[in-house]
Design a protein around this motif. Structure first.
Motif, PDB file in Angstrom:
ATOM      1  N   GLN A  96       6.686  12.229   0.668  1.00  0.00           N
ATOM      2  CA  GLN A  96       6.775  11.589  -0.649  1.00  0.00           C
ATOM      3  C   GLN A  96       7.610  10.311  -0.578  1.00  0.00           C
ATOM      4  OE1 GLN A  96       4.919  12.661  -3.303  1.00  0.00           O
ATOM      5  NE2 GLN A  96       5.516  10.663  -4.064  1.00  0.00           N
ATOM      6  N   GLY A  97       8.669  10.332   0.210  1.00  0.00           N
ATOM      7  CA  GLY A  97       9.492   9.129   0.396  1.00  0.00           C
ATOM      8  C   GLY A  97       8.684   7.995   1.027  1.00  0.00           C
ATOM      9  N   LEU A  98       7.893   8.331   2.032  1.00  0.00           N
ATOM     10  CA  LEU A  98       7.028   7.322   2.665  1.00  0.00           C
ATOM     11  C   LEU A  98       5.995   6.784   1.668  1.00  0.00           C
ATOM     12  CD1 LEU A  98       6.297   8.818   6.209  1.00  0.00           C
ATOM     13  CD2 LEU A  98       7.313   6.593   5.737  1.00  0.00           C
ATOM     14  N   ALA A  99       5.408   7.670   0.891  1.00  0.00           N
ATOM     15  CA  ALA A  99       4.403   7.259  -0.092  1.00  0.00           C
ATOM     16  C   ALA A  99       5.033   6.343  -1.144  1.00  0.00           C
ATOM     17  CB  ALA A  99       3.769   8.482  -0.748  1.00  0.00           C
ATOM     18  N   ASP A 100       6.220   6.700  -1.596  1.00  0.00           N
ATOM     19  CA  ASP A 100       6.923   5.865  -2.582  1.00  0.00           C
ATOM     20  C   ASP A 100       7.268   4.500  -1.987  1.00  0.00           C
ATOM     21  OD1 ASP A 100       6.746   7.971  -4.360  1.00  0.00           O
ATOM     22  OD2 ASP A 100       8.840   8.601  -4.111  1.00  0.00           O
ATOM     23  N   TYR A 101       7.738   4.500  -0.744  1.00  0.00           N
ATOM     24  CA  TYR A 101       8.087   3.239  -0.080  1.00  0.00           C
ATOM     25  C   TYR A 101       6.851   2.356   0.069  1.00  0.00           C
ATOM     26  CZ  TYR A 101       9.799  -0.094   3.345  1.00  0.00           C
ATOM     27  OH  TYR A 101      10.140  -1.258   3.987  1.00  0.00           O
ATOM     28  N   ARG A 102       5.726   2.967   0.439  1.00  0.00           N
ATOM     29  CA  ARG A 102       4.474   2.221   0.595  1.00  0.00           C
ATOM     30  C   ARG A 102       4.090   1.569  -0.732  1.00  0.00           C
ATOM     31  NH1 ARG A 102      -0.887   2.818  -0.358  1.00  0.00           N
ATOM     32  NH2 ARG A 102      -2.338   1.913   1.165  1.00  0.00           N
ATOM     33  N   THR A 103       4.185   2.352  -1.809  1.00  0.00           N
ATOM     34  CA  THR A 103       3.836   1.823  -3.133  1.00  0.00           C
ATOM     35  C   THR A 103       4.736   0.647  -3.505  1.00  0.00           C
ATOM     36  OG1 THR A 103       3.081   4.014  -3.826  1.00  0.00           O
ATOM     37  CG2 THR A 103       3.585   2.439  -5.579  1.00  0.00           C
ATOM     38  N   GLU A 104       6.047   0.801  -3.292  1.00  0.00           N
ATOM     39  CA  GLU A 104       6.994  -0.278  -3.589  1.00  0.00           C
ATOM     40  C   GLU A 104       6.706  -1.513  -2.730  1.00  0.00           C
ATOM     41  OE1 GLU A 104      11.018   1.115  -3.164  1.00  0.00           O
ATOM     42  OE2 GLU A 104      10.633   2.833  -4.472  1.00  0.00           O
ATOM     43  N   TYR A 105       6.408  -1.294  -1.479  1.00  0.00           N
ATOM     44  CA  TYR A 105       6.147  -2.412  -0.567  1.00  0.00           C
ATOM     45  C   TYR A 105       4.898  -3.176  -0.999  1.00  0.00           C
ATOM     46  CZ  TYR A 105       5.739  -5.038   3.759  1.00  0.00           C
ATOM     47  OH  TYR A 105       5.671  -6.061   4.679  1.00  0.00           O
ATOM     48  N   ILE A 106       3.867  -2.447  -1.403  1.00  0.00           N
ATOM     49  CA  ILE A 106       2.641  -3.102  -1.867  1.00  0.00           C
ATOM     50  C   ILE A 106       2.925  -3.901  -3.144  1.00  0.00           C
ATOM     51  CG2 ILE A 106       0.352  -2.668  -2.871  1.00  0.00           C
ATOM     52  CD1 ILE A 106       0.015  -0.433  -0.801  1.00  0.00           C
ATOM     53  N   GLN A 107       3.723  -3.323  -4.048  1.00  0.00           N
ATOM     54  CA  GLN A 107       4.061  -4.038  -5.282  1.00  0.00           C
ATOM     55  C   GLN A 107       4.834  -5.320  -4.970  1.00  0.00           C
ATOM     56  OE1 GLN A 107       6.105  -1.110  -7.647  1.00  0.00           O
ATOM     57  NE2 GLN A 107       4.211  -0.216  -8.427  1.00  0.00           N
ATOM     58  N   GLN A 108       5.777  -5.241  -4.047  1.00  0.00           N
ATOM     59  CA  GLN A 108       6.523  -6.440  -3.645  1.00  0.00           C
ATOM     60  C   GLN A 108       5.588  -7.461  -3.010  1.00  0.00           C
ATOM     61  OE1 GLN A 108       9.604  -5.125  -1.031  1.00  0.00           O
ATOM     62  NE2 GLN A 108      10.950  -4.410  -2.689  1.00  0.00           N
ATOM     63  N   SER A 109       4.672  -6.987  -2.203  1.00  0.00           N
ATOM     64  CA  SER A 109       3.712  -7.883  -1.545  1.00  0.00           C
ATOM     65  C   SER A 109       2.860  -8.604  -2.578  1.00  0.00           C
ATOM     66  CB  SER A 109       2.797  -7.098  -0.608  1.00  0.00           C
ATOM     67  OG  SER A 109       3.533  -6.455   0.383  1.00  0.00           O
ATOM     68  N   LEU A 110       2.439  -7.871  -3.595  1.00  0.00           N
ATOM     69  CA  LEU A 110       1.625  -8.473  -4.646  1.00  0.00           C
ATOM     70  C   LEU A 110       2.412  -9.528  -5.424  1.00  0.00           C
ATOM     71  CD1 LEU A 110      -0.331  -5.358  -5.991  1.00  0.00           C
ATOM     72  CD2 LEU A 110      -1.222  -7.250  -4.606  1.00  0.00           C
ATOM     73  N   GLN A 111       3.681  -9.226  -5.692  1.00  0.00           N
ATOM     74  CA  GLN A 111       4.523 -10.190  -6.412  1.00  0.00           C
ATOM     75  C   GLN A 111       4.731 -11.459  -5.590  1.00  0.00           C
ATOM     76  OE1 GLN A 111       8.104  -8.057  -7.331  1.00  0.00           O
ATOM     77  NE2 GLN A 111       7.202  -6.951  -9.051  1.00  0.00           N
ATOM     78  N   GLN A 112       5.014 -11.289  -4.317  1.00  0.00           N
ATOM     79  CA  GLN A 112       5.212 -12.447  -3.452  1.00  0.00           C
ATOM     80  C   GLN A 112       3.897 -13.170  -3.199  1.00  0.00           C
ATOM     81  OE1 GLN A 112       7.257 -11.157   0.062  1.00  0.00           O
ATOM     82  NE2 GLN A 112       9.220 -10.920  -1.010  1.00  0.00           N
ATOM     83  N   GLY A 113       2.817 -12.385  -3.160  1.00  0.00           N
ATOM     84  CA  GLY A 113       1.507 -12.980  -2.934  1.00  0.00           C
ATOM     85  C   GLY A 113       1.065 -13.843  -4.090  1.00  0.00           C
ATOM     86  N   SER A 114       1.489 -13.516  -5.298  1.00  0.00           N
ATOM     87  CA  SER A 114       1.107 -14.328  -6.452  1.00  0.00           C
ATOM     88  C   SER A 114       1.763 -15.699  -6.392  1.00  0.00           C
ATOM     89  CB  SER A 114       1.470 -13.615  -7.754  1.00  0.00           C
ATOM     90  OG  SER A 114       2.874 -13.476  -7.857  1.00  0.00           O
ATOM     91  N   ALA A 115       2.871 -15.783  -5.664  1.00  0.00           N
ATOM     92  CA  ALA A 115       3.546 -17.076  -5.488  1.00  0.00           C
ATOM     93  C   ALA A 115       2.932 -17.849  -4.335  1.00  0.00           C
ATOM     94  CB  ALA A 115       5.038 -16.853  -5.237  1.00  0.00           C
TER      95      ALA A 115
END
Length: 151
Positions: free
Chosen positions: A39-58
């Motif tokens: 579950q920790g890995l899954a949560d980290y993956r989700t957070e990482y993807i969200q950060q990637s999307l935020q940075q990707g929009s820039a």
């Protein structure tokens, strides 16, 4: 004598049962820990993807995008691997639980046998005591009637 053997066997069964219970508890804990890690890995993956999307929009460069994709792929592999560990631990815990429950059933069956044997012994002792009491009463009655006939 047989009861003593069965009682000793029950004691041994209880010790085995306690050992199996401890093994089950450890396996269950390992399963819970593996599940938490997953579950920790899954949560980290989700957070990482969200950060990637935020940075990707820039705006992201090709190299940075490839790094994100590569890291997410590694996280997916880790999740798959951890999922296998979770399943293995779940299976091990269930197997140990079943083994423990079987031992518990055997012990309870032995306890029932011992209790039935004790009940039989008690009933036999009670019958013998009643028989002796009846014989004593019959002898006393016979002696009284014999004494009254003499007078």
């Amino acid at each position: 004598m047989a009861n003593e053997r069965l009682t000793l066997l029950i004691k041994v069964q209880k010790e085995r049962e306690e050992t199996l219970q401890a093994q089950f508890v450890r396996a269950q804990q390992a399963f819970v820990q593996a599940e938490q890690k997953y579950q920790g890995l899954a949560d980290y993956r989700t957070e990482y993807i969200q950060q990637s999307l935020q940075q990707g929009s820039a705006g992201l460069g090709g190299r940075q995008y490839n790094q994100y994709v590569s890291f997410i792929s590694k996280l997916d592999q880790a999740l798959t691997q951890q999922g296998r560990v979770v399943q293995q631990n779940r299976n091990a815990a269930e197997q140990r639980r079943q083994t423990w429950l079987k031992m518990q059933t055997k012990r309870k069956a032995l306890e029932i046998l011992v209790e039935q044997a004790r009940q039989k012994e008690f009933q036999l002792a009670e019958k013998q005591q009643q028989k002796l009491a009846d014989e004593y009463a019959a002898q006393r009655f016979y002696q009284r009637t014999k004494q009254t006939e003499q007078f």
